[in-house]
Scaffold this motif. Structure first.
Motif, PDB file in Angstrom:
ATOM      1  N   TRP A 167       3.893   1.645  -0.945  1.00 24.10           N
ATOM      2  CA  TRP A 167       4.635   1.840  -2.187  1.00 24.10           C
ATOM      3  C   TRP A 167       3.756   2.548  -3.217  1.00 24.10           C
ATOM      4  CZ3 TRP A 167       4.291   0.641  -7.327  1.00 24.10           C
ATOM      5  CH2 TRP A 167       5.430   0.970  -8.085  1.00 24.10           C
ATOM      6  N   ILE A 168       2.551   2.043  -3.392  1.00 17.77           N
ATOM      7  CA  ILE A 168       1.671   2.679  -4.373  1.00 17.77           C
ATOM      8  C   ILE A 168       1.268   4.073  -3.903  1.00 17.77           C
ATOM      9  CG2 ILE A 168      -0.433   2.453  -5.731  1.00 17.77           C
ATOM     10  CD1 ILE A 168      -0.356  -0.421  -5.494  1.00 17.77           C
ATOM     11  N   ASP A 169       1.034   4.195  -2.607  1.00 14.91           N
ATOM     12  CA  ASP A 169       0.547   5.457  -2.061  1.00 14.91           C
ATOM     13  C   ASP A 169       1.519   6.602  -2.306  1.00 14.91           C
ATOM     14  OD1 ASP A 169      -1.590   6.730  -0.573  1.00 14.91           O
ATOM     15  OD2 ASP A 169      -0.075   7.079   0.980  1.00 14.91           O
ATOM     16  N   TRP A 180      -6.755  -3.512   8.234  1.00 14.35           N
ATOM     17  CA  TRP A 180      -5.501  -3.455   8.998  1.00 14.35           C
ATOM     18  C   TRP A 180      -5.508  -2.320  10.005  1.00 14.35           C
ATOM     19  CZ3 TRP A 180      -3.914  -2.414   3.572  1.00 14.35           C
ATOM     20  CH2 TRP A 180      -3.603  -1.077   3.326  1.00 14.35           C
ATOM     21  N   ALA A 192       8.858   8.670 -12.069  1.00 15.09           N
ATOM     22  CA  ALA A 192       8.014   9.543 -11.247  1.00 15.09           C
ATOM     23  C   ALA A 192       8.679  10.891 -11.063  1.00 15.09           C
ATOM     24  CB  ALA A 192       7.748   8.887  -9.890  1.00 15.09           C
ATOM     25  N   PRO A 215       0.586   7.884 -14.074  1.00 18.04           N
ATOM     26  CA  PRO A 215       0.332   7.415 -12.705  1.00 18.04           C
ATOM     27  C   PRO A 215      -1.105   6.962 -12.454  1.00 18.04           C
ATOM     28  CG  PRO A 215       0.682   9.789 -12.768  1.00 18.04           C
ATOM     29  CD  PRO A 215       1.004   9.280 -14.127  1.00 18.04           C
ATOM     30  N   TYR A 223       2.804   7.399  -4.887  1.00 22.90           N
ATOM     31  CA  TYR A 223       2.541   8.012  -6.190  1.00 22.90           C
ATOM     32  C   TYR A 223       1.158   8.628  -6.260  1.00 22.90           C
ATOM     33  CZ  TYR A 223       6.703   5.407  -7.188  1.00 22.90           C
ATOM     34  OH  TYR A 223       7.973   4.913  -7.132  1.00 22.90           O
ATOM     35  N   ARG A 224       0.440   8.537  -5.131  1.00 18.67           N
ATOM     36  CA  ARG A 224      -0.917   9.073  -5.103  1.00 18.67           C
ATOM     37  C   ARG A 224      -0.931  10.555  -5.471  1.00 18.67           C
ATOM     38  NH1 ARG A 224      -5.460   9.117  -0.812  1.00 18.67           N
ATOM     39  NH2 ARG A 224      -4.194   7.751   0.483  1.00 18.67           N
ATOM     40  N   PHE A 263       0.832  -1.203   0.000  1.00 22.15           N
ATOM     41  CA  PHE A 263       0.000   0.000   0.000  1.00 22.15           C
ATOM     42  C   PHE A 263       0.865   1.252   0.000  1.00 22.15           C
ATOM     43  CE2 PHE A 263      -2.017   3.411   2.392  1.00 22.15           C
ATOM     44  CZ  PHE A 263      -3.178   3.586   1.672  1.00 22.15           C
ATOM     45  N   PHE A 289      -3.985   0.433  -6.373  1.00 17.99           N
ATOM     46  CA  PHE A 289      -4.162   1.161  -5.119  1.00 17.99           C
ATOM     47  C   PHE A 289      -5.511   0.839  -4.501  1.00 17.99           C
ATOM     48  CE2 PHE A 289      -5.911   4.834  -2.917  1.00 17.99           C
ATOM     49  CZ  PHE A 289      -4.948   5.036  -1.946  1.00 17.99           C
ATOM     50  N   LEU A 328      -2.006   3.373 -12.001  1.00 18.63           N
ATOM     51  CA  LEU A 328      -1.665   2.634 -10.783  1.00 18.63           C
ATOM     52  C   LEU A 328      -2.873   2.556  -9.852  1.00 18.63           C
ATOM     53  CD1 LEU A 328       1.852   4.142  -9.976  1.00 18.63           C
ATOM     54  CD2 LEU A 328       1.382   1.778 -10.613  1.00 18.63           C
ATOM     55  N   ILE A 384      -5.786  -2.679  -2.892  1.00 19.62           N
ATOM     56  CA  ILE A 384      -5.180  -2.775  -1.557  1.00 19.62           C
ATOM     57  C   ILE A 384      -5.954  -1.926  -0.565  1.00 19.62           C
ATOM     58  CG2 ILE A 384      -3.066  -2.551  -0.213  1.00 19.62           C
ATOM     59  CD1 ILE A 384      -1.456  -2.901  -2.555  1.00 19.62           C
TER      60      ILE A 384
END
Lengths: 129, 129
Positions: A93-95, B101, B36, B84, A97-98, A91, B91, B87, B94
DNA sequence: TATAAACGTAACCATTTGGTTACACAAATA
DNA sequence: TATTTGTGTAACCAAATGGTTACGTTTATA
């Protein structure tokens, strides 16, 4: 005298496995989705798929090696439980690039707004003529 | 008369590729991370890795097939750019477990707090004795 | 115009992946 | 106690993956 000893360390596959690999397979993602609702035995999980039970066992092994599930023995059954916190690294890692895609989407909205206002101005001009 | 025609559709591999597969490989994740920051040519990307340039080209092909990058020809160079927003599906997948969590982490914190307060009470009891 | 640079891709290879069937074994059940 | 159930794993296999080198093509440069 100085002696150098070079050692080649053999890294077993499961050491190279990570959460990204774990969620790369659609069946494993479906297993995660099942376990997100409730704890299930191996057979109960396998019933949801067309592949053989040993194939499911293999997927569970991978998920367990990545820490995404834990398994508790209950008599002869193995109760599988999701460990959602171990999805967090993926999460995060992707976040990271949010911001990037939100910024892009913003500029897309800005572009749309710009387009719209220009069209309206065009309309104005036309009506003014 | 009714005739049934059964057709087996051959799905080439790249059709089965998705963003989860794209980010499963550490080199592809590193490429994403590079792009990025800035747009880069194929060679500029390849300079960052120990693998051959054609190997990098293959990774770029996969990323492009998944829509994560786009490539613009500039003379003889190919300028790679991150896309981006593609992705986002990963995202979102997850993110649907985030609640799970966070809830678990909350209860972990609660557990910690509980533990702490109990220890303090213990301390009190001791000092009261 | 000849050469160099920046690629993409074909052909090949070793390893990994994801599936199968067969079998072993512990725990529950008849 | 004999059998069934739940499961892990070994052995095997085809396909996918990720790397390589060799080569072709287009574009820039000497």
């Amino acid at each position: 005298m100085v002696t150098f000893i070079f050692v080649t360390i053999w890294l077993p596959n499961f050491m190279r496995r990570d959460v990204f690999q774990a969620i790369a397979d659609p069946i494993r993602r479906d297993i995660i989705s099942l376990l997100a609702k409730e704890m299930l035995t191996v057979n109960a999980i396998a019933e949801n798929f067309d592949i053989s039970r040993p194939a499911v066992s293999k997927h569970l092994k991978i998920l367990r090696e990545c820490g995404i599930i834990t398994i508790n023995k209950q008599g002869r059954e193995q109760l599988c439980q999701i460990e959602p916190k171990n999805l967090v690294p993926a999460f995060l890692w992707i976040d990271q690039y949010r911001e990037l895609w939100e910024q892009k989407l913003d500029s897309f909205e800005a572009y749309l707004n710009d387009l719209q206002s220009k069209t309206q101005e065009n309309g104005k001009n036309k009506s003014n003529k």
